[in-house]
Write a protein that holds these residues in place. Sequence first.
Motif, PDB file in Angstrom:
ATOM      1  N   GLY A   4      -7.338  -0.216   0.697  1.00 32.07           N
ATOM      2  CA  GLY A   4      -6.437   0.570   0.528  1.00 32.07           C
ATOM      3  C   GLY A   4      -5.226   0.185   1.612  1.00 32.07           C
ATOM      4  O   GLY A   4      -4.044   0.136   1.131  1.00 32.07           O
ATOM      5  N   LEU A   8      -1.550  -1.221   0.370  1.00 26.86           N
ATOM      6  CA  LEU A   8      -0.375  -0.407   0.675  1.00 26.86           C
ATOM      7  C   LEU A   8       0.465  -1.035   1.439  1.00 26.86           C
ATOM      8  O   LEU A   8       1.771  -0.846   1.255  1.00 26.86           O
ATOM      9  CB  LEU A   8      -0.953   1.023   1.378  1.00 26.86           C
ATOM     10  CG  LEU A   8      -0.136   2.174   1.877  1.00 26.86           C
ATOM     11  CD1 LEU A   8      -0.238   2.986   0.341  1.00 26.86           C
ATOM     12  CD2 LEU A   8      -0.379   3.138   2.996  1.00 26.86           C
ATOM     13  N   ASP A  41      -6.788   3.759  -1.062  1.00 27.63           N
ATOM     14  CA  ASP A  41      -5.411   3.760  -1.002  1.00 27.63           C
ATOM     15  C   ASP A  41      -4.440   5.027  -0.906  1.00 27.63           C
ATOM     16  O   ASP A  41      -3.585   5.312  -0.266  1.00 27.63           O
ATOM     17  CB  ASP A  41      -5.035   2.936  -2.207  1.00 27.63           C
ATOM     18  CG  ASP A  41      -5.351   3.334  -3.521  1.00 27.63           C
ATOM     19  OD1 ASP A  41      -6.167   4.000  -3.670  1.00 27.63           O
ATOM     20  OD2 ASP A  41      -4.750   2.814  -4.482  1.00 27.63           O
ATOM     21  N   ASP A 127     -13.074   3.836  -4.436  1.00 24.04           N
ATOM     22  CA  ASP A 127     -12.169   2.565  -4.300  1.00 24.04           C
ATOM     23  C   ASP A 127     -12.371   1.675  -5.565  1.00 24.04           C
ATOM     24  O   ASP A 127     -11.394   0.812  -5.938  1.00 24.04           O
ATOM     25  CB  ASP A 127     -12.343   1.534  -3.231  1.00 24.04           C
ATOM     26  CG  ASP A 127     -11.895   2.161  -1.823  1.00 24.04           C
ATOM     27  OD1 ASP A 127     -10.957   2.943  -2.019  1.00 24.04           O
ATOM     28  OD2 ASP A 127     -12.372   1.949  -1.018  1.00 24.04           O
ATOM     29  N   ALA A 150      -1.990   2.945  -5.685  1.00 25.09           N
ATOM     30  CA  ALA A 150      -0.966   2.159  -5.157  1.00 25.09           C
ATOM     31  C   ALA A 150      -0.450   0.763  -5.650  1.00 25.09           C
ATOM     32  O   ALA A 150       0.615   0.496  -5.763  1.00 25.09           O
ATOM     33  CB  ALA A 150      -1.301   1.959  -3.398  1.00 25.09           C
ATOM     34  N   GLU A 151      -1.671  -0.014  -6.168  1.00 23.95           N
ATOM     35  CA  GLU A 151      -1.490  -1.002  -7.017  1.00 23.95           C
ATOM     36  C   GLU A 151      -0.633  -0.904  -8.274  1.00 23.95           C
ATOM     37  O   GLU A 151       0.074  -1.594  -8.507  1.00 23.95           O
ATOM     38  CB  GLU A 151      -2.740  -1.960  -7.092  1.00 23.95           C
ATOM     39  CG  GLU A 151      -2.594  -3.187  -7.989  1.00 23.95           C
ATOM     40  CD  GLU A 151      -1.765  -4.077  -7.229  1.00 23.95           C
ATOM     41  OE1 GLU A 151      -1.439  -5.103  -7.921  1.00 23.95           O
ATOM     42  OE2 GLU A 151      -1.443  -4.087  -5.996  1.00 23.95           O
TER      43      GLU A 151
END
Length: 209
Positions: A4, A8, A41, A127, A150-151
């Motif tokens: 994460g 990030l 994340d 995750d 986030a990705e």
Amino acid sequence: MPSGETVLAALMAVMPPHDGADEQVDWDAMRGAWGVGFPSDYIAFMGLYGAGGIDDVLGVLTPEASPQSPIGPGLGGMAAETANLRHMWESEGGPDGIDAGPDAVVAWGVSCGADILGWLTVDDNPDNWPVILWERHGWPHWKTYDCGMAEFLRRLFTRGFDACPLSDASLWGEPSPKFVHWREEQRRWESGIDPYTGEPDPYFGMKFD
């Protein structure tokens, strides 16, 4: 998937947070209420950004410690949008090739085009959850992406997908997306300022019948 913190950091290079934008979350209570943990994340995102809007186009939802009781701010919360996402699964069926039921999705975002973004929680490790998207104006409506939230955002801003995944393409390839925490967004509106442009709100103080 990368950690994460790593993901990030890459997102921050594209969309920096603003001061005081974190969200105080009891993650143990969240885990107990929802019956699952949450991706690292998303936890890191809440600690750095919090819930809020991106260019008034996409809202990252408030985490809520009850899947039955929506209590978030005006932009919507995780409980309400998860209920909507699960309703769409129940009413029209889920994505092809996914051996799961509607309880396998949890929402984390919603777009101005009424798309709902979430996770497909079929792996024991949060995750490893892919992003699942119900695209209101797309066909097929259901799409999955082998990345975390986030990705997903980073790829959206940098055109890292073959095509824009959302019904509204305002953030597709956006070089400098602006995140505003929901409390700061509310404060700016109440001060007569557009939260995303910084310009005076021309409708501030006006009453509409």
